[in-house]
Structure formats: C-alpha cells, structure tokens
Design a protein around this motif. Structure first.
Motif, mmCIF file in Angstrom:
data_model
loop_
_atom_site.group_PDB
_atom_site.id
_atom_site.type_symbol
_atom_site.label_atom_id
_atom_site.label_comp_id
_atom_site.label_asym_id
_atom_site.label_seq_id
_atom_site.Cartn_x
_atom_site.Cartn_y
_atom_site.Cartn_z
ATOM 1 N N ARG A 187 28.387 16.401 -6.433
ATOM 2 C CA ARG A 187 28.007 17.158 -5.236
ATOM 3 C C ARG A 187 29.193 17.889 -4.608
ATOM 4 O O ARG A 187 29.012 18.775 -3.772
ATOM 5 C CB ARG A 187 27.398 16.216 -4.183
ATOM 6 N N TRP A 188 30.395 17.519 -5.019
ATOM 7 C CA TRP A 188 31.636 18.100 -4.460
ATOM 8 C C TRP A 188 31.675 19.606 -4.742
ATOM 9 O O TRP A 188 31.269 20.075 -5.807
ATOM 10 C CB TRP A 188 32.830 17.377 -5.098
ATOM 11 N N ASP A 189 32.182 20.369 -3.772
ATOM 12 C CA ASP A 189 32.226 21.832 -3.947
ATOM 13 C C ASP A 189 33.400 22.303 -4.799
ATOM 14 O O ASP A 189 33.589 23.501 -4.991
ATOM 15 C CB ASP A 189 32.258 22.531 -2.576
ATOM 16 N N ARG A 190 34.212 21.366 -5.308
ATOM 17 C CA ARG A 190 35.327 21.640 -6.217
ATOM 18 C C ARG A 190 36.453 22.430 -5.547
ATOM 19 O O ARG A 190 37.232 23.107 -6.220
ATOM 20 C CB ARG A 190 34.856 22.354 -7.490
ATOM 21 N N HIS A 191 36.559 22.307 -4.265
ATOM 22 C CA HIS A 191 37.672 22.899 -3.543
ATOM 23 C C HIS A 191 38.681 21.803 -3.188
ATOM 24 O O HIS A 191 38.300 20.777 -2.611
ATOM 25 C CB HIS A 191 37.197 23.596 -2.260
ATOM 26 N N MET A 192 39.957 22.061 -3.506
ATOM 27 C CA MET A 192 41.020 21.096 -3.205
ATOM 28 C C MET A 192 41.532 21.352 -1.781
ATOM 29 O O MET A 192 42.676 21.757 -1.562
ATOM 30 C CB MET A 192 42.143 21.209 -4.236
ATOM 31 N N ASP A 193 40.639 21.102 -0.813
ATOM 32 C CA ASP A 193 40.996 21.329 0.587
ATOM 33 C C ASP A 193 41.788 20.147 1.127
ATOM 34 O O ASP A 193 41.612 18.998 0.688
ATOM 35 C CB ASP A 193 39.744 21.533 1.428
ATOM 36 N N ALA A 194 42.632 20.420 2.111
ATOM 37 C CA ALA A 194 43.510 19.384 2.647
ATOM 38 C C ALA A 194 42.735 18.236 3.274
ATOM 39 O O ALA A 194 43.177 17.082 3.230
ATOM 40 C CB ALA A 194 44.472 19.995 3.661
ATOM 41 N N ASP A 195 41.567 18.505 3.873
ATOM 42 C CA ASP A 195 40.808 17.451 4.542
ATOM 43 C C ASP A 195 39.751 16.819 3.643
ATOM 44 O O ASP A 195 38.931 16.020 4.103
ATOM 45 C CB ASP A 195 40.150 17.988 5.816
ATOM 46 N N SER A 196 39.776 17.155 2.361
ATOM 47 C CA SER A 196 38.745 16.673 1.447
ATOM 48 C C SER A 196 39.142 15.345 0.814
ATOM 49 O O SER A 196 40.156 15.246 0.115
ATOM 50 C CB SER A 196 38.495 17.709 0.343
ATOM 51 N N THR A 197 38.315 14.317 1.035
ATOM 52 C CA THR A 197 38.526 13.047 0.336
ATOM 53 C C THR A 197 37.961 13.112 -1.084
ATOM 54 O O THR A 197 38.419 12.386 -1.973
ATOM 55 C CB THR A 197 37.873 11.890 1.104
ATOM 56 N N ASP A 198 36.984 13.994 -1.304
ATOM 57 C CA ASP A 198 36.465 14.178 -2.658
ATOM 58 C C ASP A 198 37.544 14.731 -3.584
ATOM 59 O O ASP A 198 37.600 14.366 -4.766
ATOM 60 C CB ASP A 198 35.267 15.136 -2.647
ATOM 61 N N ALA A 199 38.378 15.623 -3.054
ATOM 62 C CA ALA A 199 39.474 16.172 -3.863
ATOM 63 C C ALA A 199 40.420 15.059 -4.304
ATOM 64 O O ALA A 199 40.879 15.027 -5.459
ATOM 65 C CB ALA A 199 40.235 17.237 -3.073
ATOM 66 N N GLY A 225 37.719 -1.731 -0.997
ATOM 67 C CA GLY A 225 38.784 -1.334 -0.091
ATOM 68 C C GLY A 225 38.430 -0.077 0.669
ATOM 69 O O GLY A 225 37.292 0.413 0.617
ATOM 70 N N PRO A 226 39.388 0.455 1.405
ATOM 71 C CA PRO A 226 39.150 1.701 2.144
ATOM 72 C C PRO A 226 38.913 2.855 1.171
ATOM 73 O O PRO A 226 39.355 2.833 0.018
ATOM 74 C CB PRO A 226 40.435 1.893 2.938
ATOM 75 N N GLY A 227 38.218 3.853 1.643
ATOM 76 C CA GLY A 227 37.959 5.018 0.824
ATOM 77 C C GLY A 227 39.221 5.812 0.588
ATOM 78 O O GLY A 227 40.291 5.515 1.141
ATOM 79 N N PRO A 228 39.134 6.840 -0.245
ATOM 80 C CA PRO A 228 40.323 7.645 -0.552
ATOM 81 C C PRO A 228 40.817 8.395 0.672
ATOM 82 O O PRO A 228 40.052 8.756 1.567
ATOM 83 C CB PRO A 228 39.819 8.605 -1.636
ATOM 84 N N SER A 229 42.111 8.626 0.693
ATOM 85 C CA SER A 229 42.720 9.430 1.751
ATOM 86 C C SER A 229 42.319 10.890 1.578
ATOM 87 O O SER A 229 41.884 11.314 0.499
ATOM 88 C CB SER A 229 44.242 9.309 1.696
ATOM 89 N N ALA A 230 42.472 11.650 2.623
ATOM 90 C CA ALA A 230 42.288 13.095 2.507
ATOM 91 C C ALA A 230 43.352 13.655 1.570
ATOM 92 O O ALA A 230 44.482 13.154 1.505
ATOM 93 C CB ALA A 230 42.367 13.751 3.871
ATOM 94 N N TRP A 231 42.991 14.717 0.844
ATOM 95 C CA TRP A 231 43.911 15.292 -0.139
ATOM 96 C C TRP A 231 45.241 15.684 0.505
ATOM 97 O O TRP A 231 46.310 15.469 -0.067
ATOM 98 C CB TRP A 231 43.228 16.476 -0.798
ATOM 99 N N GLY A 232 45.194 16.241 1.682
ATOM 100 C CA GLY A 232 46.422 16.667 2.331
ATOM 101 C C GLY A 232 47.358 15.542 2.697
ATOM 102 O O GLY A 232 48.550 15.770 2.924
ATOM 103 N N GLU A 233 46.844 14.309 2.772
ATOM 104 C CA GLU A 233 47.707 13.173 3.100
ATOM 105 C C GLU A 233 48.545 12.738 1.908
ATOM 106 O O GLU A 233 49.613 12.141 2.078
ATOM 107 C CB GLU A 233 46.863 12.010 3.603
#
Length: 939
Positions: free
Chosen positions: A532-544, A629-637
């Motif tokens: 379902r991910w839009d395939r954008h490596m955005d800084a706030d994206s945890t999917d990325a 555990g906790p979910g993934p961090s945002a990509w920008g982190e």
C-alpha cells in the motif's frame, strides 16, 4: 655574509639549452578589484580585466576556503598523511604512483600562453591571500599546519585529483574478479552507478514549456558531501564577461555550471569509460633497475622512490614506476617477473596527451551563445560530461564533451595484457554523441543513464531518475502526482523536481514480495503495508524505513546464497591484500549487491523460486523484529548525512533535520543498501538557470558560502538545502554589500607581479624570471629556506626572521650587491645573489680580474621544485644567461663551502674551472670560475 651554491637537488645535467634573450624590464600596472557579497555571503567579484579578476577569484578563495585549498594542494602532492595521519596514506600512495602532480605540470606546460597567464594570475591571488585566510581558519592550528605556496600548475592538479576517479576505473578490478569467480558472462552483472561514482541530474525546458517563453536549465550534481562544499557559488565580472555559477575552489573560472546572461550550461557525468588498466610484467635487474615486458620484449622503465611522511607514524616508502602504458598503481617490481601478485598500470588521457582541457575555461566565461559554447566544448578533455545549454535566442545544446580514447572494447571491460599490441590506444578520440532537445515535449534530461553516452561506457545509472524527471516534466504542474498549479513551469517550480522522492527501483523487490508464498501473519501484515506504500522515501515515512529494513535483509541473504558465495565469502575481493585499500569501495561485495539488487532479483543468476524464498525469509525476519517492539522510525530519523571533513578527529555536527530521498530517487541522497541508512553522497548543490531573467535564477549548497567554521555564512544555507528550497541569484550591484576585502595587489604582496630584471624560457623546464627581493615582504619566505638543514652551508641556520630581513635590507642598500627571487612560471624557485668581487671580502682572497662577477644560489625546498630532473642546472642556465647578457661580465666566480662536494662536482660538470681553496672568516671555500667563452660555447 657569504653563501653557497646549493646542489642538494636531484637530476643529471641541464634539461634545457641556453636561450638568448635581451635583458629587459617588465612592469605592468596592477589593477585592483572589488568584492561584494549578497545576503547569503556569496562573493561577487568585479575587476577591470580578466587577469585582475582571476587574481581576485584566487584571493577570495584563499580567504573563504583556505583550509580547503590547503587540503587540495596536499592531495595533489600526495602529502596529506603528514598532517592527517595514517588514514590518508592510501590516497598519498595513489597520488604519488599515479603521478598526479607531474601530470599537472606537464599539462600546464602545454597551455596556450594567455591561459597560462590567466591560471598564473589566479595562483598569484591565492598566494597573496593564504596567510590571511589561514589565520581565519581554526583547522590550521588544530592540525599544526602552516599554508604552503601554490605553483602555477596547482589548479590543474586540483582538477585532476578531483576527477581522477570519475570514470570509475577500479570497477574493472571488480569485473575482473567477478569474471574469474562467476564466469566471463557474469562480468557486467553488477554494472550500475555505485558509491564510488559521482552522478548528477540535469534537465532543460524550452521556452514553449515555461511561463516566460525562455528556456530554464536546472539540476543538481551528486558528489560526496564535504565540509566545506566542493562547489562555491560565485560571480565573476569584468569588461569581457559577467558570469554567475558554481566554481570549484582551487580552480579558476566556472567550469560545470554557469550563466553568462546570454547563455547558460550544466553538466552531468557521462559515465564514459576513458581510463584503462593494463596487467604488467616487471622485473628488477641485478643493478636494481626496473624493466617491463612490452610488445617488443623487455625494456627499462622509469622508477624512483619517494617517501610519504605520516603524522604520528613512521614514514613510508613508495616506489614510483611508469611503463609505456602509464604509471603502475597496483603492485611493484619486488617480486620480479615470476611473482603471482598483480602489477597493474593506469593509462589516462591527460597523462598521455598532456591536456586537461583548461584552455576551454576562459572561453566558457566569454561565451554569449550556444554556438560559442559548443565551439569551446570541442576542446574539453577531463572529465567526460553530458552538457545541456540554452541561450536567449532560443537555441539549445545537448551533447557529450571530453576525450575518450580509441581502443578495443575489451579495454573498457577488464584489465588487459600490457605486452599485447592489440590493446594499445590508437590516434585521436572517439566521436562524441549529440542530439536535439525533444521538440514534442520541449525537454531534455540527463541523469547518468544509458542514454546519449551509451556508446562510450559500460556502467551507467539505472534509468529511474531520468524516467522520473521526464515523467514529472511531461505533465504541467498541478496535473501530475504532486504538481503545483495547472500552468507552464517557472523557475520556482523546479524545486518540486529536485526533491522528488519516488523510489522506482523498489518495484522488483515489492513484486516478489507480493508473490512470496507461505508468509506468517506478521509477514503478511508487513507485505500488505508495503504494497500500500506510495514508494516515496519521504522523511516522515515509516514505510520507507520498513522498506529499507527489508531491502537490507534481502541484500545480506543474497550475499550468503551459494550462487554468490564465490564473491562474498572468505575470498571477498575487498579483503585481498593485492588491491590497495583506496579501491575497496569498488570491490566490497555487499554494497555491490545492494546497488545491483534490482538486476539480481530479475536475471536468472538465481532460480525464480530461490528469489521468492529469499524475499519471503527477509519478510519474516523484518516482521518479527517489529512484531513486539516499537514500530520503525521515520526515514528522516535514520537517513542522515555523514559529511566528510579533512581534519584529524573531526566529528561532523548533526545540523540537518530528517532528510528524504535515496539512491535511485531524483532526490539522490545515497544510502548504501545492506550497509547503512546514512548517506555520504547527495546533491552537492542545486541550481536553476533562467534564460529570461538571470535574476530569477536560484541556487543552494549544503553548507554555506564560507568555509570558515563559526562565520555567519558557514552553515546558513543548510536549512534551505535540507528542505529543498533555494536562494535567489542576486545580480543588481546596488543590492549587494561592498566589503573591506576589496584590494589592489602590488609587487609587495605578489612577487610574480614585480618587474623582472631578466626573463628566459628554458626548454623542458619553464619560464624563469628574476625579480628583486623585497626584504620586508619576502623575509618569511627566505627565513624558511635559509634555516633548513639542507641550507646549512648558507650560514643562517640560527637566524630569526627579523635577522634575515635585516641582512637583506643591508644587501639592498649596497650598489655592488643584489638579491633576486628566481620565479619558475611565477613561483619562487630560488634565491639568487650577485656581487662585485672587488667590493666583497672574497676579493681579498684571490687576484680579481676585470669583468669578474660573483654569484650565490640557494634553491627552494623540494616541495617548491617538485621532482623535476636537472632542476638546479636549468636554473643555472637562466642565471648564466642573465649574467652574460651584460658584455662587461667576462667571468663568473663562485665560492662554495669546501665541504659541499655536490656543489663543487656540479660546477665542474657544467664547465667551471676549479680554483684553489681559500680561507674566509666563516668557512674554507673552494673557488671556481666560468669564462664567458665557455658559457657561450655551451649555449
């Protein structure tokens, strides 16, 4: 005061003959320049001539980027380890063995005279400003380093050292290993734009696609993020031209990205292959000489040894060997011709042709139209680029520029045998492709893909960046996926393209994930989420971030697969001691797999079922990690920059907020899949050139205009850069701020500007000029020379700077004694003194004849002279030419210290008649005489 002729220099015999020239004086008016800065501290330089402007550019670079310039100068010379420590030894070894400095000298010697003068003026400016610039830069104190002097050829060396790895010749070592371990048909399996290659984006919109009706050019060069940055925003204005652009500190002019008002241009790396590796066979003879095997049998090659000084460590010896193919950069002759260790030489065009293309640089500044630019680019050499250009008449240009040698295709793929003439280079260069801007779409795009330059290379970037840019530009803003407003494109709209984060290379991995069988519940949820991910490596994206975790796990599972174990196991090529550590980024298997992941998941190296199994296992592993555990961090982190700083122990500051993008995104912030989410490579600048109104152009760099830590403009563009915004290009002088840096260079500040009492070209060496010593201005330079151990016979080893100045002030007051700086191509090369023997204490020690004329000579330290054979003899050629240009001088008299055997032997060898030893208060000397008849006979 007495002195000796210094002969502690390498070489045998004079390299040039006497060239008779008339004694003359040269004095040109010294033009000043003005420095203005905009609100971002970007320098705008104005001068009355092109030469004065070149001096201004060099002077400004020295003030704003002194530490960067010093670092680059040492990189050229291969002396960085002397202050950066053991980690810099690998580069120093390569720079020495590849003969970068010698190649730069060779290329400088072949410049057109007007270009050489222009480059020399830039160097004059650098040398005039370095002391002040170093005082501003805290790195010098931290490293315990004092700035050195630049030579006229140093900018060519900076250009060469910056681009020597651009063509990625170490990739041939990797392909060689892949072919050997996996089979010849797999040699190019991993061929892609990797971490060692610098790429870029660039695009052009014709006037039919813009709001103004004039073309727009935009893009961003991808290089390693360095502090300070590799590009300097700059304006250069004189009566001949007025250009804004991105300059390389240490190099005059604006080469890659510029806007003259009438025409603008930009480049990307063409990814052409124009450097070859040859497998050599060497042997050492009984007397220690080195021989190589060539097409006609064994022959003697050049070989000498140099020493690399290492801060905090023992010095290391480097044997420099050069065959008919080129310098040996891997292996040596220690094992003889029977050794199994590879011995590999590098053949690269500037070393062969003596041409770096520097004659093009002034022509680019003077260009008014696309036609002007096109003609100039015909002389471009290094590196090979794809160029986009447009002018105010509506003309456009899309072409390749550079020198690609003609040779067999096999040379591009692998390391080839040196002794086989089939792999030799042929005359001339490959024809360079060009094309038209697509009239249907009004666009042209360049992004290192296998496009315009395809006939010239092997490894190119995946097509994703180029396709995505075309996709974005093909739709009016507002109608696309993330557009702005339904209208033609403006300069301000270009940021939306610069910052696009769609990762098209994720398609193949996600396609396999969609088909992966037998997933558990957690892995099923992971799959549904990523599909379902839009395939954008955005800084706030945890999917990325989640996708990055899956990708990294897949990379490591592929590396462990039996099909790839030959290149990833204990015999991983990067572990081989046969290859210098400098080349390990090209030889490390896991990054290679990471960058070629899309290919490896597509081709038949692994059966389809194995590929599905690998992806399924990775999905289970990643899902298990995040299940409880906790979910993934945002990509920008996790996706942060790791800029390079040339300072021992430096820790890059965490100055950026979370950053978006990834390797195959248009916003190409390149992490290394399977290794790290950090990135060291990305947009080293962004630019938008507007051909309708230059003042509507835009630009930004990762840090700021100043390279001085703590200054107001050191990091003030970082927030702009990280957020994808750009700063305006100011062009109205009334809106700029005039600074106190504006200055007039004089003969006091720049020795090369002083009137010469004599000028002479020595073939194979350069132009030697004699200028009077200025005791106050030159005291520091002379003190450094006369207090070295090598100058012990000069008699001033314990003198202070003030005492040296006092001595030369006294010499300057005498009508019978004179002191001169000898400049070789504008760079101080020696201290030359003359005296009338009957007015000197030496006159009391022998019978002075009418026409006797005495000299003393001290040659500059080895760093100033380089490794030029016959250096001192070449200088003596010019000095004797000066002396005997006066018909009243009938005999030269020298009086070296009797212990200075090398000086005495040199005098005898070049024709001096040895006289008796004499006793002077400070030494026992040996007289020697050179008659006018003998000197002119030598000429």
């Amino acid at each position: 005061m007495t002195a000796d002729v210094d002969s502690e220099r390498p070489g045998k015999g004079a390299e040039g003959d006497f060239e008779r020239v008339e004694h003359h004086e040269r004095f040109e008016g010294f033009e000043g320049f003005e420095v203005f800065r905009d609100d971002w501290g970007i320098p705008h330089l104005k001068a009355g001539s092109a030469l004065a402007l070149a001096r201004a550019q060099g002077h400004n670079a020295a003030l704003d980027r002194a530490w960067q310039l010093e670092t680059e100068r040492h990189r050229v010379l291969g002396t960085t380890a002397a202050h950066l420590g053991a980690e810099a030894v690998d580069w120093d070894r390569f720079a020495r063995r590849a003969r970068l400095a010698d190649t730069a000298r060779r290329c400088f010697g072949r410049l057109a005279p007007e270009t050489a003068a222009w480059v020399g003026a830039y160097v004059d400016g650098v040398n005039a400003g370095l002391a002040e610039g170093a005082a501003r830069a805290p790195e010098f104190a931290a490293a315990g380093l004092a700035p050195g002097r630049w030579e006229p050829w140093t900018p060519l060396g900076v250009w060469l050292s910056t681009h020597i790895l651009f063509a990625g010749f170490p990739a041939k070592l990797w392909r060689e290993e892949v072919a050997r371990r996996l089979g010849d048909d797999r040699a190019t399996l991993f061929a892609t734009d990797g971490p060692g290659t610098s790429g870029s984006n660039g695009w052009l919109l014709t006037g039919a696609r813009t709001t103004t009706g004039a073309a727009v050019i935009a893009g961003d060069p991808h290089r390693f993020i360095e502090d300070p940055g590799v590009y300097q925003q700059l304006r250069l204005a004189c009566p001949e031209y007025d250009v804004v652009g991105l300059a390389v500190p240490g190099v005059p002019g604006i080469a890659h990205f510029g806007h003259t008002g009438g025409v603008a241009w930009a480049i990307t790396n063409a990814m052409a292959d124009y450097q070859d590796l040859y497998r050599e066979q060497l042997r050492r003879t009984a007397d220690g000489d080195v021989e190589a095997l060539g097409p006609d049998g064994w022959y003697a090659v050049h070989a000498h040894t140099e020493t690399v000084e290492v801060a905090g460590g023992e010095p290391e010896s480097v044997e420099v060997v050069e065959t008919d193919r080129g310098p040996v950069i891997i292996g040596d002759a220690a094992g003889g011709d029977a050794s199994d260790a590879p011995v590999i030489s590098l053949r690269y065009p500037p070393r062969v042709t003596g041409d770096l293309g520097f004659d093009v640089l002034p022509a680019l500044l003077r260009a008014r139209t696309v036609a002007d630019l096109d003609i100039a680019l015909d002389g471009w050499a290094e590196p090979v680029n794809v160029v986009l250009a447009a002018d105010t008449t509506g003309a456009t240009l899309h072409r390749v520029a550079g020198h690609v040698p003609v040779r067999p295709h096999e040379n591009r793929l692998r390391v080839v045998p040196a002794h086989d003439p089939a792999y030799a280079w042929r005359e001339g260069g490959e024809p360079l492709p060009r094309t038209e801007v697509d009239r249907a779409t009004g666009t042209a795009v360049m992004a290192n893909e296998r496009g315009l330059a395809a006939p010239l290379g092997i490894e190119f970037a995946p097509p994703h960046r180029a396709h995505r840019i075309r996709e974005l530009l093909g739709t009016p803003p507002g109608e696309g996926e993330r557009g702005l407003a339904g209208r033609p494109w403006s300069s301000a709209d270009m940021a939306a393209v610069h910052t696009d984060t769609r990762l098209a290379s994720s398609r193949q991995l996600l396609s396999l994930l969609a088909c992966a069988p037998g997933l558990g519940p957690d892995a099923e949820r992971l799959r549904d989420r990523l599909l379902r991910w839009d395939r954008h490596m955005d800084a706030d994206s945890t999917d990325a971030t989640l996708y990055s975790r899956l990708r990294a796990d897949v990379v490591h599972r592929l590396a462990a697969h039996p099909a790839l174990r030959p290149v990833t196991g204990d015999a991983d090529p990067w572990r081989s001691a046969a290859y210098p550590p400098l080349f390990r980024p090209w030889l490390a298997a896991v990054p290679r797999i990471g960058y070629a992941l899309e290919t490896l998941l597509t081709v038949g190296l692994l059966p389809y079922e194995d590929r599905l199994a690998v992806v399924a296992a990775s999905a289970e592993a990643v899902a298990a990690t995040h299940a409880e555990g906790p979910g993934p961090s945002a990509w920008g982190e996790v996706h942060r920059a790791a800029p390079w700083q040339a300072l021992p122990g430096a820790t890059p500051e965490e100055v950026w907020p979370g950053l978006a993008g990834d390797h195959d995104c248009v916003l190409s912030t390149s992490s290394v899949p399977g290794i790290t989410d950090l990135f060291a490579r990305g947009p080293a600048a962004r630019y938008v050139w507007d051909l309708a109104r230059r003042e509507d152009s835009l630009w930004v760099v990762p840090f700021g205009a100043s390279g001085v830590p703590g200054s107001a403009h050191h990091r003030d563009q970082t927030e702009l850069w990280a957020s994808g915004r750009l700063a305006p290009v100011a062009t109205d002088w009334n809106l700029l701020h005039r600074t106190e840096e504006s200055t007039t260079m004089t003969a006091t500040t720049v020795p090369a500007l002083r009137p010469a009492v004599h000028e002479q070209k020595v073939e194979g060496f350069g132009v030697v000029r004699l200028v009077p010593v200025d005791p106050a201005a030159d005291a520091g330079l002379l003190h450094g020379w006369v207090t070295e151990e090598r100058a012990r016979f000069w008699g001033m080893a314990d003198h202070t700077r003030e005492q040296v100045q006092e001595i030369y002030e006294f010499v300057d007051s005498l009508p019978t004694h004179h002191a001169y700086l000898a400049l070789r191509d504008g760079v101080p090369a020696a201290l030359f003194q003359t005296y009338e023997p009957d007015a000197d204490p030496v006159g009391e020690c022998y019978d002075v004849r009418p026409g006797d004329f005495g000299i003393h000579l001290l040659v500059a330290p080895a760093e100033a002279e380089g490794a030029v054979k016959g250096y001192t003899d070449a200088l003596l050629t010019a000095f004797i030419g000066y002396i005997f240009s006066d018909p009243a001088h009938l005999r030269v008299v020298v009086e070296p210290d009797a212990r200075n055997e090398k000086a005495i032997a040199r005098m005898a060898r070049i024709g001096f008649e040895l006289g008796p030893e004499i006793e002077k208060p400070e030494k026992t000397a040996r007289l020697a005489f050179l008659s006018r008849a003998v000197a002119l006979g030598l000429a």
